[in-house]
Design an enzyme around this catalytic site. Sequence first.
Site, mmCIF file in Angstrom:
data_model
loop_
_atom_site.group_PDB
_atom_site.id
_atom_site.type_symbol
_atom_site.label_atom_id
_atom_site.label_comp_id
_atom_site.label_asym_id
_atom_site.label_seq_id
_atom_site.Cartn_x
_atom_site.Cartn_y
_atom_site.Cartn_z
ATOM 1 N N ASP A 117 43.100 39.096 52.087
ATOM 2 C CA ASP A 117 42.199 39.756 50.796
ATOM 3 C C ASP A 117 42.199 41.368 51.485
ATOM 4 O OD1 ASP A 117 40.375 40.883 48.748
ATOM 5 O OD2 ASP A 117 40.309 38.675 48.577
ATOM 6 N N TYR A 146 48.748 42.549 32.105
ATOM 7 C CA TYR A 146 48.245 40.857 32.690
ATOM 8 C C TYR A 146 49.119 39.936 32.189
ATOM 9 C CZ TYR A 146 45.139 37.312 34.507
ATOM 10 O OH TYR A 146 44.639 36.344 35.114
#
Length: 249
Positions: free
Chosen positions: A37, A156
């Site tokens: 991450d 998106y």
Amino acid sequence: MGTLAEKVAIVTGAASGIGRAVALAYAREGAKVIVSDISVGGGEDTVKLIAEMGGTAVFVAADTSKAEETEFLVKQAVGQFGALHIACNNAGIGGPSAPTGDYPVEGWDKVISINLSGVFYGCRYQIPAMLQSGGGVIVNMASILGQVGFANSAAYVAAKHGVVGLTKSIALEYAAGGIRANAVGPAFINTPLLKDMDSDTLDWLVSKHPVGRLGEANEVAELVLWLSTDKASFVNGAYYAVDGGYLAS
């Protein structure tokens, strides 16, 4: 012995939400997990949770929108554990909300770079490592919006449709090499991505799911886990919704 004993798995976006839930599920089933991450604190917390349950995990910070960092991530997995068998390309962002004609160009570029190019970069470097390991499994995190549109979320929606197409291409190209690739399409899940939504918007989102609630990260993780095991050995190039009935309406 768990269903993923002796396997090595990468999970991106694993500092919270679905990624963390997937990492925990993999570790529960015996996999050695590379938690990745951009959030160092969250990623290290995920590693601690895995250690507390008796699992094995390491954290490697990487920005999936940068090819060189993704290549480094894969090299770290192989360097630390000797192979790569599983990858869940989960990292993603929501992006701005605006009609396409007003959509900020910089917002488009950022969403595409993380949600689509980032998945490609992951697969680009994971596949050679998996071939060297004798095969593997890729699970790419798409969305229900990889199947339908959603107003004011052009980037998106486009990225997640792209993830589904990319996954199908990989499945065709590498099935003979022992690599399976599938896409998972969650509906709206109760994760930090929704933390800034007001109550009226959240109520409206709930109403779009026939089961009458949002999903939970562990519900997505259980599907990802199944796809990553030999129990799904004949599943390749597929898209699986986990959506409380959203796409049925």
